[in-house]
Design a protein around this motif. Structure first.
Motif, PDB file in Angstrom:
ATOM      1  N   ILE A  13       0.826  -1.208   0.000  1.00 19.82           N
ATOM      2  CA  ILE A  13       0.000   0.000   0.000  1.00 19.82           C
ATOM      3  C   ILE A  13       0.858   1.255   0.000  1.00 19.82           C
ATOM      4  CG2 ILE A  13      -1.743   1.300   1.287  1.00 19.82           C
ATOM      5  CD1 ILE A  13      -2.687  -1.379   2.438  1.00 19.82           C
ATOM      6  N   GLY A  14       1.919   1.239   0.786  1.00 19.53           N
ATOM      7  CA  GLY A  14       2.701   2.441   1.014  1.00 19.53           C
ATOM      8  C   GLY A  14       2.163   3.211   2.208  1.00 19.53           C
ATOM      9  N   VAL A  15       2.424   4.506   2.242  1.00 17.17           N
ATOM     10  CA  VAL A  15       1.948   5.361   3.333  1.00 17.17           C
ATOM     11  C   VAL A  15       0.428   5.276   3.392  1.00 17.17           C
ATOM     12  CG1 VAL A  15       1.904   7.688   4.265  1.00 17.17           C
ATOM     13  CG2 VAL A  15       3.897   6.910   2.974  1.00 17.17           C
ATOM     14  N   THR A  16      -0.126   5.027   4.588  1.00 18.51           N
ATOM     15  CA  THR A  16      -1.575   4.874   4.711  1.00 18.51           C
ATOM     16  C   THR A  16      -2.194   6.092   5.388  1.00 18.51           C
ATOM     17  OG1 THR A  16      -1.662   3.847   6.912  1.00 18.51           O
ATOM     18  CG2 THR A  16      -1.190   2.405   5.040  1.00 18.51           C
ATOM     19  N   GLY A  17      -3.444   6.344   5.048  1.00 17.59           N
ATOM     20  CA  GLY A  17      -4.152   7.458   5.663  1.00 17.59           C
ATOM     21  C   GLY A  17      -4.281   7.300   7.160  1.00 17.59           C
ATOM     22  N   GLN A  18      -4.528   6.080   7.618  1.00 11.98           N
ATOM     23  CA  GLN A  18      -4.683   5.825   9.045  1.00 11.98           C
ATOM     24  C   GLN A  18      -3.407   6.160   9.805  1.00 11.98           C
ATOM     25  OE1 GLN A  18      -6.730   2.150  10.478  1.00 11.98           O
ATOM     26  NE2 GLN A  18      -4.725   1.632  11.299  1.00 11.98           N
ATOM     27  N   LEU A  19      -2.256   5.715   9.287  1.00 13.76           N
ATOM     28  CA  LEU A  19      -1.002   5.949   9.987  1.00 13.76           C
ATOM     29  C   LEU A  19      -0.559   7.408   9.897  1.00 13.76           C
ATOM     30  CD1 LEU A  19       0.866   2.656   9.080  1.00 13.76           C
ATOM     31  CD2 LEU A  19      -0.041   3.330  11.319  1.00 13.76           C
ATOM     32  N   VAL A  20      -0.946   8.104   8.840  1.00 13.90           N
ATOM     33  CA  VAL A  20      -0.662   9.537   8.770  1.00 13.90           C
ATOM     34  C   VAL A  20      -1.487  10.287   9.811  1.00 13.90           C
ATOM     35  CG1 VAL A  20      -0.938  11.608   7.339  1.00 13.90           C
ATOM     36  CG2 VAL A  20       0.139   9.570   6.389  1.00 13.90           C
ATOM     37  N   SER A  21      -2.743   9.906   9.983  1.00 14.37           N
ATOM     38  CA  SER A  21      -3.558  10.535  11.028  1.00 14.37           C
ATOM     39  C   SER A  21      -2.935  10.314  12.402  1.00 14.37           C
ATOM     40  CB  SER A  21      -4.978   9.971  11.000  1.00 14.37           C
ATOM     41  OG  SER A  21      -5.649  10.339   9.817  1.00 14.37           O
ATOM     42  N   GLN A  22      -2.430   9.108  12.632  1.00 16.90           N
ATOM     43  CA  GLN A  22      -1.762   8.835  13.900  1.00 16.90           C
ATOM     44  C   GLN A  22      -0.501   9.678  14.039  1.00 16.90           C
ATOM     45  OE1 GLN A  22      -0.893   4.696  14.578  1.00 16.90           O
ATOM     46  NE2 GLN A  22       0.180   5.078  16.501  1.00 16.90           N
ATOM     47  N   ALA A  23       0.272   9.811  12.965  1.00 13.22           N
ATOM     48  CA  ALA A  23       1.498  10.608  13.005  1.00 13.22           C
ATOM     49  C   ALA A  23       1.188  12.069  13.298  1.00 13.22           C
ATOM     50  CB  ALA A  23       2.244  10.477  11.681  1.00 13.22           C
ATOM     51  N   GLU A  24       0.145  12.610  12.663  1.00 11.85           N
ATOM     52  CA  GLU A  24      -0.237  14.003  12.917  1.00 11.85           C
ATOM     53  C   GLU A  24      -0.597  14.204  14.380  1.00 11.85           C
ATOM     54  OE1 GLU A  24      -2.153  15.188   8.546  1.00 11.85           O
ATOM     55  OE2 GLU A  24      -3.358  14.113  10.025  1.00 11.85           O
ATOM     56  N   ALA A  25      -1.342  13.247  14.955  1.00  7.23           N
ATOM     57  CA  ALA A  25      -1.695  13.354  16.368  1.00  7.23           C
ATOM     58  C   ALA A  25      -0.467  13.221  17.262  1.00  7.23           C
ATOM     59  CB  ALA A  25      -2.720  12.280  16.719  1.00  7.23           C
ATOM     60  N   SER A  26       0.462  12.341  16.874  1.00  8.58           N
ATOM     61  CA  SER A  26       1.691  12.177  17.666  1.00  8.58           C
ATOM     62  C   SER A  26       2.468  13.479  17.744  1.00  8.58           C
ATOM     63  CB  SER A  26       2.562  11.083  17.038  1.00  8.58           C
ATOM     64  OG  SER A  26       1.897   9.844  17.025  1.00  8.58           O
ATOM     65  N   LEU A  27       2.568  14.178  16.623  1.00 11.52           N
ATOM     66  CA  LEU A  27       3.288  15.453  16.604  1.00 11.52           C
ATOM     67  C   LEU A  27       2.555  16.512  17.401  1.00 11.52           C
ATOM     68  CD1 LEU A  27       4.309  15.369  12.848  1.00 11.52           C
ATOM     69  CD2 LEU A  27       5.865  15.191  14.802  1.00 11.52           C
ATOM     70  N   ALA A  28       1.213  16.483  17.356  1.00 10.22           N
ATOM     71  CA  ALA A  28       0.434  17.470  18.099  1.00 10.22           C
ATOM     72  C   ALA A  28       0.532  17.248  19.606  1.00 10.22           C
ATOM     73  CB  ALA A  28      -1.027  17.420  17.651  1.00 10.22           C
ATOM     74  N   VAL A  29       0.536  15.976  20.010  1.00  8.88           N
ATOM     75  CA  VAL A  29       0.601  15.656  21.434  1.00  8.88           C
ATOM     76  C   VAL A  29       1.993  15.921  21.999  1.00  8.88           C
ATOM     77  CG1 VAL A  29       0.531  13.723  23.072  1.00  8.88           C
ATOM     78  CG2 VAL A  29      -1.287  13.995  21.370  1.00  8.88           C
ATOM     79  N   GLY A  30       3.028  15.638  21.197  1.00  5.88           N
ATOM     80  CA  GLY A  30       4.395  15.808  21.684  1.00  5.88           C
ATOM     81  C   GLY A  30       4.763  14.660  22.616  1.00  5.88           C
ATOM     82  N   GLY A  31       5.628  14.951  23.555  1.00  4.36           N
ATOM     83  CA  GLY A  31       6.025  13.927  24.514  1.00  4.36           C
ATOM     84  C   GLY A  31       7.120  13.005  24.030  1.00  4.36           C
ATOM     85  N   ALA A  32       7.538  13.150  22.773  1.00  5.73           N
ATOM     86  CA  ALA A  32       8.603  12.321  22.214  1.00  5.73           C
ATOM     87  C   ALA A  32       9.143  13.007  20.971  1.00  5.73           C
ATOM     88  CB  ALA A  32       8.079  10.932  21.871  1.00  5.73           C
ATOM     89  N   ALA A  33      10.349  12.601  20.586  1.00  4.47           N
ATOM     90  CA  ALA A  33      10.919  13.036  19.303  1.00  4.47           C
ATOM     91  C   ALA A  33      10.618  11.948  18.292  1.00  4.47           C
ATOM     92  CB  ALA A  33      12.422  13.260  19.438  1.00  4.47           C
ATOM     93  N   TRP A  34       9.777  12.269  17.305  1.00  9.35           N
ATOM     94  CA  TRP A  34       9.269  11.275  16.367  1.00  9.35           C
ATOM     95  C   TRP A  34      10.019  11.331  15.043  1.00  9.35           C
ATOM     96  CZ3 TRP A  34       5.394   8.094  18.213  1.00  9.35           C
ATOM     97  CH2 TRP A  34       4.701   8.545  19.344  1.00  9.35           C
ATOM     98  N   VAL A  35      10.334  10.170  14.509  1.00 10.68           N
ATOM     99  CA  VAL A  35      10.857  10.036  13.150  1.00 10.68           C
ATOM    100  C   VAL A  35       9.977   9.014  12.449  1.00 10.68           C
ATOM    101  CG1 VAL A  35      12.782   9.282  11.709  1.00 10.68           C
ATOM    102  CG2 VAL A  35      13.221  10.592  13.796  1.00 10.68           C
ATOM    103  N   PHE A  36       9.453   9.366  11.272  1.00  9.29           N
ATOM    104  CA  PHE A  36       8.519   8.501  10.560  1.00  9.29           C
ATOM    105  C   PHE A  36       9.199   7.917   9.323  1.00  9.29           C
ATOM    106  CE2 PHE A  36       6.136  11.767  12.824  1.00  9.29           C
ATOM    107  CZ  PHE A  36       5.358  10.961  13.644  1.00  9.29           C
ATOM    108  N   VAL A  37       9.025   6.608   9.141  1.00  7.07           N
ATOM    109  CA  VAL A  37       9.691   5.884   8.067  1.00  7.07           C
ATOM    110  C   VAL A  37       8.638   5.187   7.206  1.00  7.07           C
ATOM    111  CG1 VAL A  37      11.266   3.983   7.522  1.00  7.07           C
ATOM    112  CG2 VAL A  37      11.778   5.524   9.427  1.00  7.07           C
TER     113      VAL A  37
END
Length: 362
Positions: A13-37
């Motif tokens: 599939i590649g990059v999925t809409g569901q995981l992008v939504s999760q990534a956006e929320a992760s960045l908004a919440v903070g609490g960690a330094a995120w790297v997305f692969v």
């Protein structure tokens, strides 16, 4: 601050809409330094751009989602791990789990691996047993923590029960928006949105509609079946054979906003699938205040209370009985549907990311 590498793509599939939504929320919440692969593909155009607009550190490994060239991909991932030195790597497929374990071993740096279970050949009863055994063994060897999207799934991985946290999958803001309440005095419109394949049981729904119309006298009742797949034509033929050609709608594969429009036009959602690991087809109508009739699969038992905010059934005959019983108590249905919407906070991505940070990435 903890460092987390998180995969945001899936096999083929590649990059999925569901995981992008999760990534956006992760960045908004903070609490960690995120790297997305991810690999270089996208489920639909614009997902990588969404990550860029959210300010994500997004690294692409060409071919990641093709499941070929494992040695090359392992070396590329090992280089990412060496550069960013994560405390955790969050994986979503067996391929990602194996690559991460091998990459960590190759570099002599073993980040803690978190694995989210999305499937285990669950639509094939025989293969599912072997797949669960294989996955559970991999998790026992490689995974620090395991996320199960429902208690239904967690029960099937008792071998790693000490590592499992039951945390649901989130739903995007489109499903959380306010929509008009369904009119239960209007002729019934029933929806199930899902792929037409073995185990999804759209044919059962067509037969149940036939029986319900005959028993209740609700000759204007309609069934809406969005989706595509190998069983579509067989299901369409069944509807025609039962004389329901004008009362079963097959709108085909729909974009998310088109699915939302279908939900808005229905009062009821029926899920008769053999197995769901999570079940967006359960949660989406529930959050939109539709009346959900469901088998005890996926997340259903975690959120539905029979007779209070939804209903359970097991067999086709039980479903028809339930539909007839519900039709006789329409005055009560608006309150039941409103209670269904009360579980909305459980499926907001921000809350889910916070739970993961507190319960898993610790």
């Amino acid at each position: 601050m903890k460092k987390i590498i998180q995969f945001v793509s899936s096999h083929r599939i590649g990059v999925t809409g569901q995981l992008v939504s999760q990534a956006e929320a992760s960045l908004a919440v903070g609490g960690a330094a995120w790297v997305f692969v991810s690999g270089e593909k996208e489920q639909y155009p614009g997902l990588a751009e969404r990550l860029r607009r959210a300010g994500a550190v997004h690294l692409t490994i060409p071919g990641l989602d093709d499941h070929r060239g494992g040695a090359r991909l392992m070396r590329a991932l090992a280089a990412v791990i060496a550069q960013h030195r994560p405390d955790y790597v969050s994986t979503h497929t067996n391929w990602q789990l194996a690559l991460t374990a091998a990459a960590g071993a190759a570099r002599g740096r073993r980040p803690r691996i978190v694995y989210t279970i999305h499937g285990y050949r669950h639509n094939h009863p025989v293969r599912a047993v072997a797949a669960r055994a294989m996955i559970a063994t991999l998790l026992r060897i490689c995974a620090f923590r395991v996320i199960a999207p429902s208690t239904f799934v967690a029960r099937r991985f008792g071998f790693v029960a000490d590592r499992i946290s039951v945390i649901p999958i989130g739903e995007g803001e489109l499903i959380h928006q306010d929509v008009p309440e369904p009119d239960f005095q209007a002729p019934p419109r029933i929806i199930f949105a899902g792929e037409f394949r073995s185990g999804k049981n759209q044919e059962l729904l067509v037969r149940a509609l036939k029986s319900y119309r005959e028993r209740s006298g609700e000759t204007d009742a309609r069934l809406v079946l969005p989706g595509r797949g190998e069983r579509l034509e067989a299901c369409r033929a069944l509807a025609a054979r039962l004389g329901l050609g004008d009362h079963v709608e097959f709108p085909g594969f729909l974009a998310p906003r088109e699915v939302l429009s279908c939900y808005r036009g229905c009062q009821y959602a029926v899920v008769a699938t053999n197995v769901e690991t999570f079940g967006h087809c359960i949660v989406e109508p529930l959050l939109l205040g539709r009346l959900v009739l469901c088998r005890r699969v996926g997340v259903a038992e975690d959120v539905i209370r029979h007779g209070e905010n939804g209903f359970f059934f097991d067999t086709e005959s039980e479903l028809v009985d339930l539909m007839c019983a519900i039709g006789a108590r329409r005055a009560e249905l608006p309150a039941i549907a409103r209670r269904a919407r009360e579980c909305r906070p459980l499926f907001r991505w921000e809350r889910i990311v916070q739970r993961q940070l507190q319960e898993v990435f610790t």
